[in-house]
Motif scaffolding. Structure first.
Motif, PDB file in Angstrom:
ATOM      1  N   GLU A   1      47.450  45.369  27.348  1.00  0.00           N
ATOM      2  CA  GLU A   1      47.947  44.534  28.443  1.00  0.00           C
ATOM      3  C   GLU A   1      48.966  45.252  29.331  1.00  0.00           C
ATOM      4  O   GLU A   1      48.985  45.074  30.541  1.00  0.00           O
ATOM      5  CB  GLU A   1      48.554  43.237  27.881  1.00  0.00           C
ATOM      6  CG  GLU A   1      47.469  42.215  27.558  1.00  0.00           C
ATOM      7  CD  GLU A   1      47.910  41.154  26.556  1.00  0.00           C
ATOM      8  OE1 GLU A   1      49.126  40.982  26.396  1.00  0.00           O
ATOM      9  OE2 GLU A   1      47.032  40.527  25.929  1.00  0.00           O
ATOM     10  N   LEU A   2      49.835  46.087  28.690  1.00  0.00           N
ATOM     11  CA  LEU A   2      50.927  46.708  29.458  1.00  0.00           C
ATOM     12  C   LEU A   2      50.537  48.056  30.060  1.00  0.00           C
ATOM     13  O   LEU A   2      51.179  48.523  30.999  1.00  0.00           O
ATOM     14  CB  LEU A   2      52.168  46.880  28.573  1.00  0.00           C
ATOM     15  CG  LEU A   2      52.759  45.567  28.026  1.00  0.00           C
ATOM     16  CD1 LEU A   2      53.903  45.848  27.071  1.00  0.00           C
ATOM     17  CD2 LEU A   2      53.229  44.675  29.177  1.00  0.00           C
ATOM     18  N   ILE A   3      49.488  48.691  29.519  1.00  0.00           N
ATOM     19  CA  ILE A   3      49.120  50.008  30.049  1.00  0.00           C
ATOM     20  C   ILE A   3      47.654  50.052  30.484  1.00  0.00           C
ATOM     21  O   ILE A   3      47.353  50.304  31.646  1.00  0.00           O
ATOM     22  CB  ILE A   3      49.459  51.118  29.033  1.00  0.00           C
ATOM     23  CG1 ILE A   3      50.988  51.223  28.948  1.00  0.00           C
ATOM     24  CG2 ILE A   3      48.851  52.464  29.460  1.00  0.00           C
ATOM     25  CD1 ILE A   3      51.556  52.288  28.094  1.00  0.00           C
ATOM     26  N   LEU A   4      46.719  49.783  29.559  1.00  0.00           N
ATOM     27  CA  LEU A   4      45.294  49.946  29.891  1.00  0.00           C
ATOM     28  C   LEU A   4      44.851  49.046  31.043  1.00  0.00           C
ATOM     29  O   LEU A   4      44.101  49.468  31.914  1.00  0.00           O
ATOM     30  CB  LEU A   4      44.421  49.658  28.665  1.00  0.00           C
ATOM     31  CG  LEU A   4      44.580  50.589  27.457  1.00  0.00           C
ATOM     32  CD1 LEU A   4      43.660  50.153  26.323  1.00  0.00           C
ATOM     33  CD2 LEU A   4      44.296  52.044  27.837  1.00  0.00           C
ATOM     34  N   SER A   5      45.308  47.805  31.053  1.00  0.00           N
ATOM     35  CA  SER A   5      44.787  46.864  32.059  1.00  0.00           C
ATOM     36  C   SER A   5      45.453  47.038  33.424  1.00  0.00           C
ATOM     37  O   SER A   5      44.972  46.543  34.426  1.00  0.00           O
ATOM     38  CB  SER A   5      44.984  45.425  31.585  1.00  0.00           C
ATOM     39  OG  SER A   5      46.356  45.077  31.669  1.00  0.00           O
TER      40      SER A   5
ATOM     41  N   HIS B   1      40.604  52.882  29.303  1.00  0.00           N
ATOM     42  CA  HIS B   1      41.541  52.749  30.422  1.00  0.00           C
ATOM     43  C   HIS B   1      40.785  52.203  31.644  1.00  0.00           C
ATOM     44  O   HIS B   1      41.288  51.338  32.375  1.00  0.00           O
ATOM     45  CB  HIS B   1      42.146  54.125  30.726  1.00  0.00           C
ATOM     46  CG  HIS B   1      43.399  54.085  31.530  1.00  0.00           C
ATOM     47  ND1 HIS B   1      44.050  55.216  31.951  1.00  0.00           N
ATOM     48  CD2 HIS B   1      44.143  53.054  32.009  1.00  0.00           C
ATOM     49  CE1 HIS B   1      45.131  54.875  32.638  1.00  0.00           C
ATOM     50  NE2 HIS B   1      45.207  53.566  32.694  1.00  0.00           N
ATOM     51  N   GLN B   2      39.563  52.729  31.850  1.00  0.00           N
ATOM     52  CA  GLN B   2      38.759  52.269  32.980  1.00  0.00           C
ATOM     53  C   GLN B   2      38.239  50.847  32.751  1.00  0.00           C
ATOM     54  O   GLN B   2      38.394  49.961  33.592  1.00  0.00           O
ATOM     55  CB  GLN B   2      37.577  53.224  33.202  1.00  0.00           C
ATOM     56  CG  GLN B   2      36.674  52.841  34.361  1.00  0.00           C
ATOM     57  CD  GLN B   2      37.386  52.892  35.707  1.00  0.00           C
ATOM     58  OE1 GLN B   2      38.282  53.705  35.924  1.00  0.00           O
ATOM     59  NE2 GLN B   2      37.015  51.997  36.620  1.00  0.00           N
ATOM     60  N   LEU B   3      37.603  50.629  31.586  1.00  0.00           N
ATOM     61  CA  LEU B   3      36.920  49.347  31.350  1.00  0.00           C
ATOM     62  C   LEU B   3      37.889  48.175  31.204  1.00  0.00           C
ATOM     63  O   LEU B   3      37.537  47.032  31.489  1.00  0.00           O
ATOM     64  CB  LEU B   3      36.037  49.438  30.100  1.00  0.00           C
ATOM     65  CG  LEU B   3      34.874  50.437  30.179  1.00  0.00           C
ATOM     66  CD1 LEU B   3      34.130  50.487  28.865  1.00  0.00           C
ATOM     67  CD2 LEU B   3      33.911  50.086  31.302  1.00  0.00           C
ATOM     68  N   CYS B   4      39.123  48.453  30.745  1.00  0.00           N
ATOM     69  CA  CYS B   4      40.115  47.365  30.610  1.00  0.00           C
ATOM     70  C   CYS B   4      40.866  47.122  31.909  1.00  0.00           C
ATOM     71  O   CYS B   4      41.666  46.194  31.998  1.00  0.00           O
ATOM     72  CB  CYS B   4      41.116  47.688  29.493  1.00  0.00           C
ATOM     73  SG  CYS B   4      40.363  47.697  27.862  1.00  0.00           S
TER      74      CYS B   4
ATOM     75  N   PHE C   1      49.750  60.860  34.274  1.00  0.00           N
ATOM     76  CA  PHE C   1      49.809  59.689  33.388  1.00  0.00           C
ATOM     77  C   PHE C   1      48.426  59.393  32.803  1.00  0.00           C
ATOM     78  O   PHE C   1      48.300  58.742  31.772  1.00  0.00           O
ATOM     79  CB  PHE C   1      50.303  58.481  34.197  1.00  0.00           C
ATOM     80  CG  PHE C   1      50.633  57.265  33.367  1.00  0.00           C
ATOM     81  CD1 PHE C   1      51.703  57.268  32.478  1.00  0.00           C
ATOM     82  CD2 PHE C   1      49.883  56.096  33.486  1.00  0.00           C
ATOM     83  CE1 PHE C   1      52.022  56.131  31.718  1.00  0.00           C
ATOM     84  CE2 PHE C   1      50.190  54.955  32.743  1.00  0.00           C
ATOM     85  CZ  PHE C   1      51.256  54.980  31.856  1.00  0.00           C
ATOM     86  N   VAL C   2      47.387  59.924  33.474  1.00  0.00           N
ATOM     87  CA  VAL C   2      46.011  59.539  33.129  1.00  0.00           C
ATOM     88  C   VAL C   2      45.616  59.979  31.715  1.00  0.00           C
ATOM     89  O   VAL C   2      44.750  59.373  31.091  1.00  0.00           O
ATOM     90  CB  VAL C   2      45.005  60.076  34.190  1.00  0.00           C
ATOM     91  CG1 VAL C   2      44.669  61.537  33.966  1.00  0.00           C
ATOM     92  CG2 VAL C   2      43.732  59.237  34.199  1.00  0.00           C
ATOM     93  N   GLU C   3      46.271  61.020  31.186  1.00  0.00           N
ATOM     94  CA  GLU C   3      45.891  61.498  29.845  1.00  0.00           C
ATOM     95  C   GLU C   3      46.587  60.723  28.715  1.00  0.00           C
ATOM     96  O   GLU C   3      46.318  60.982  27.547  1.00  0.00           O
ATOM     97  CB  GLU C   3      46.207  63.000  29.696  1.00  0.00           C
ATOM     98  CG  GLU C   3      45.418  63.918  30.620  1.00  0.00           C
ATOM     99  CD  GLU C   3      43.909  63.905  30.411  1.00  0.00           C
ATOM    100  OE1 GLU C   3      43.463  63.536  29.307  1.00  0.00           O
ATOM    101  OE2 GLU C   3      43.176  64.237  31.352  1.00  0.00           O
ATOM    102  N   LEU C   4      47.472  59.790  29.051  1.00  0.00           N
ATOM    103  CA  LEU C   4      48.166  59.050  27.974  1.00  0.00           C
ATOM    104  C   LEU C   4      47.187  58.252  27.099  1.00  0.00           C
ATOM    105  O   LEU C   4      47.174  58.426  25.876  1.00  0.00           O
ATOM    106  CB  LEU C   4      49.267  58.140  28.561  1.00  0.00           C
ATOM    107  CG  LEU C   4      49.823  57.066  27.606  1.00  0.00           C
ATOM    108  CD1 LEU C   4      50.465  57.682  26.368  1.00  0.00           C
ATOM    109  CD2 LEU C   4      50.845  56.170  28.316  1.00  0.00           C
ATOM    110  N   PRO C   5      46.335  57.384  27.663  1.00  0.00           N
ATOM    111  CA  PRO C   5      45.436  56.621  26.784  1.00  0.00           C
ATOM    112  C   PRO C   5      44.469  57.501  25.995  1.00  0.00           C
ATOM    113  O   PRO C   5      44.185  57.241  24.822  1.00  0.00           O
ATOM    114  CB  PRO C   5      44.674  55.713  27.765  1.00  0.00           C
ATOM    115  CG  PRO C   5      45.591  55.596  28.943  1.00  0.00           C
ATOM    116  CD  PRO C   5      46.242  56.938  29.062  1.00  0.00           C
ATOM    117  N   SER C   6      43.963  58.569  26.650  1.00  0.00           N
ATOM    118  CA  SER C   6      42.984  59.432  25.977  1.00  0.00           C
ATOM    119  C   SER C   6      43.635  60.155  24.796  1.00  0.00           C
ATOM    120  O   SER C   6      43.070  60.213  23.694  1.00  0.00           O
ATOM    121  CB  SER C   6      42.397  60.436  26.968  1.00  0.00           C
ATOM    122  OG  SER C   6      43.425  61.165  27.591  1.00  0.00           O
TER     123      SER C   6
END
Length: 706
Positions: free
Chosen positions: A671-675, A502-505, A522-527
């Motif tokens: 593209e839609l979430i991480l970046s 999430h950070q690097l993208c 929302f921050v825990e979604l990618p993890s």
């Protein structure tokens, strides 16, 4: 090296970052940041623009943020009396400085004046959001307050930083103080061989025992404690370990009881000054939940959906023990629950977690995880040669200071690794450190953080690279054998890697909106989404291979693992709901409770949320670092884990339907979430990826409770 903490080197020279430099370097950074702020305020109002105001504000404290980030990072990973003293000496000043920024009336006036200009009215959506979020942050921190109230908020911030730091030190010190040294290996019956070997190696590392007369050292760190509570047949030892864990931050010189009440009281006072009834409403105004009441309603609604299953699981476990041990049904002691749960799981599914361990050597798990990142998210991860240099000593080799330059990269401990991340075009977007095993100088748990915030190239500006890190306290390697992880530890590695991606993208032009700078719920979604890949055959086959034979997990074992996946899932959900409920109730309804007994208060709050036991457990609140080891942290926000779990369970259904390793879905997620960071409303980002709003049933379906 003069002023090592102010280094602009991308590859940090850790050996130069000694405690004796902290005070002078941080003072210099504070002075420069103040000068930057003064210049920002004094700019010609007729010529101000977005770059000079909003981006200018970001830039004023970048050097200080990065320098202080190095200090707090070392405090978490290489704690020592000298470092702790230097850190604590500057902590209040740094906290007060940051607290003052949004309370500076001239700075607030600059933002307000700029927001009314013609340029501000015509900003692009991302730039408009950056301005709005900055102003919202200022208001939330008290920009609109009268002078005497602003002064009190500054004092509160400074007090909170000291109290939460002391809380966190008490947890670390009381965890490290406890040990149990066993001289008779027969008392460790039931413990997996890997855990016995780790206990012996831990004793050797402390200079205890001899090859002829080995000793075995048990501690309260997770890789030692969890196997003891789940497998050790000696109930007396299990009880001692449980009592040790219950004593973290409780009683004696490391007692956190007063700290908990003082932190709650100060947070409450701050919220009231801001015109909010309590801290939960103050914090959640800027989260997806919007208010304490709606977060609590979310917790209570989930509670009502899983409560019957939770009660059923409790009765089933009591009956299982009664049948197995030929005794009458009775309540458990707290040190018996994990042990009997493990026995019941084994009997129900013929499944023992330890059977999976040989398939999860850490290096292979990481290699497969990076392969997954390439297949699904189109990222390339490569390791760089790393070298550890003792603090204060000269490096034996020529060390690289910048990306693209030759030479190894310096790290803060011999076990730390360093990696570079490139996108599908081969463009270097960021790098990260990884530090996976427990040490006395390292805090418990697992976490991701960043040391430098990257931003994409724009106009004249070159790309600024992200620099992140992931840390954990996983099973260490023993006797030259690889570190073999539990499946649970593998999920934790993937979880932190999700935060890291999430950070690097993060590809937003505004640093304050980039990477993990998103709404906390929302921050825990990618993890949490990444954890799903630890349960799917296709993704597991990339990394779950026997450390000796290279074989994948046999189908019969995989089936047993899946069958056991939702074993006591209602109890697992209830445990998280209990943490969320305790957090919200303390901050909403008990922040000013005078003279209360903390344990009784917690039991009252959690009535119906806890398994009934013979011996009542002391509350987790004294060692609940998520809530109390930083001025805000997860305070009034612990519900976020479950909130985001609804999102991740739902979002992962796209991978399940369209292909677990489907690069098209992975690229869309990137593209839609991480970046996107916080460049758009998180509810919209989720909707963009799924084509609809979240479906709350997804979580219960995944847990086998729908």
């Amino acid at each position: 090296m003069a002023a090592p903490f102010l280094t602009q080197d991308f590859h940090i020279r850790w050996s130069t970052l000694t405690p004796d430099h902290i005070e002078a370097d941080i003072r210099t950074a504070l002075e420069r940041a103040q000068a930057n702020l003064d210049a920002l305020i004094d700019q010609d109002r007729g010529k101000m623009n977005f770059d000079s105001v909003v981006l200018g504000l970001d830039e004023t404290t970048r050097e200080l943020n990065e320098a202080w980030g190095l200090v707090t990072h070392l405090d978490s990973l290489c704690n020592s009396p000298a470092l702790r003293e230097a850190h604590n000496k500057m902590l209040a000043e740094v906290s007060a400085f940051f607290a003052k920024i949004p309370l500076n009336e001239h700075l607030w006036d600059l933002l307000v004046t700029y927001s009314k200009t013609e340029e501000a009215k015509k900003l692009t959506p991302v730039r408009k959001r950056a301005l709005e979020e900055s102003m919202e942050g200022f208001i939330q921190a008290g920009a609109d307050l009268p002078p005497e109230k602003k002064k009190r908020v500054e004092e509160i911030e400074s007090e909170l930083s000291k109290l939460t730091q002391k809380y966190s030190e008490n947890v670390l010190d009381s965890t490290n103080k406890w040990e149990l040294v066993i001289d008779d290996v027969s008392r460790l019956k039931g413990l997996p061989p890997s855990a016995i070997e780790a206990a012996r190696a831990d004793a050797v590392a402390k200079g205890l025992g001899t090859p002829e007369k080995p000793l075995y050292r048990l501690t309260l760190k997770a890789p030692s404690m969890i196997p003891v509570m789940e497998y050790l047949e000696d109930e007396g030892i299990r009880r001692q370990v449980w009592e040790g864990a219950s004593g973290i931050g409780r009683g004696g010189e490391h007692d956190n009881t007063e700290n908990v009440f003082n932190i709650l009281r100060l947070r409450h006072e701050k919220a009231q000054i801001m015109g909010k009834p309590h801290f939960a409403d103050h914090v959640l105004a800027h989260r997806m939940a919007k208010a304490g009441r709606s977060a609590l309603r979310f917790i209570e609604d989930l509670y009502s959906r899983v409560n019957e299953a939770f009660k059923r699981e409790t009765i089933e476990l009591q009956e299982f023990r009664a049948d197995t041990a030929h005794q009458s049904t009775d309540l458990f002691q707290p040190w018996e629950v994990s042990f009997w749960s493990e026995k019941q799981r084994k009997s129900k599914y013929d499944f023992d977690e330890e059977e999976l361990r040989p398939y999860f050597p850490l290096d292979r798990v990481l290699g497969g995880m990076f392969q997954l990142a390439e297949k699904v998210f189109d990222l390339r991860i490569t390791s760089r040669e790393a070298v550890y240099v003792e603090p204060g000593k000269d490096a034996p080799v020529s060390i690289s200071a910048q990306p693209g330059k030759a030479g190894p990269v310096e790290v803060w401990h011999p076990e730390v690794k360093f990696y570079e991340v490139r996108n599908e075009k081969g463009v270097h977007i960021g790098s990260f450190y990884a530090d996976w095993h427990p040490r006395d100088a390292k805090r418990g748990g697992a976490w991701m953080n960043y040391l430098k915030m990257g931003v994409p190239p724009s106009g004249e500006r070159d790309r600024r690279l992200h620099l992140g890190l992931i840390c954990g306290n996983m099973t260490p390697p023993v006797n030259g054998k690889p570190a073999l992880l539990t499946h649970d530890e593998v999920c934790t590695v993937f979880h932190e890697f999700g935060h890291l991606l999430h950070q690097l993208c993060g590809n937003v032009e505004i640093p304050s909106l980039n990477g993990v700078s998103v709404y906390w719920d929302f921050v825990e979604l990618p993890s949490q989404l990444l954890e799903n890949f630890c349960w799917e055959r296709e993704s597991l086959d990339l990394f779950a291979r026997h450390h000796e034979t290279g074989e994948v997990i046999p189908q019969r074992l995989f089936k047993k693992m899946l069958a056991a996946k939702n074993y006591r899932s209602a109890s697992d959900i209830m445990r998280q709901l209990a943490f969320g409920k305790l957090d919200l109730e303390l901050h909403m309804n008990h922040a000013t409770t005078e003279g209360a007994d903390l344990d009784q208060l917690a039991r009252k709050i959690l009535n119906g949320y806890l398994m009934p036991l013979k011996t009542e457990q002391p509350t987790m609140a004294r060692r609940f670092g998520h809530l109390f080891s930083s001025p805000v942290g997860y305070a009034a926000g612990y519900y976020s884990y479950k909130w985001a779990e609804v999102l991740d369970a739902d979002a992962f259904t796209r991978f399940q339907k369209e292909g677990v390793l489907n690069p098209a879905v992975g690229r869309e997620f990137r593209e839609l979430i991480l970046s996107k960071g916080n460049s758009e409303d998180p509810a919209k980002l989720f909707h963009d990826f799924m084509g609809r709003d979240p479906d709350a049933m997804a979580l219960l379906t995944r847990a086998g409770l729908a």
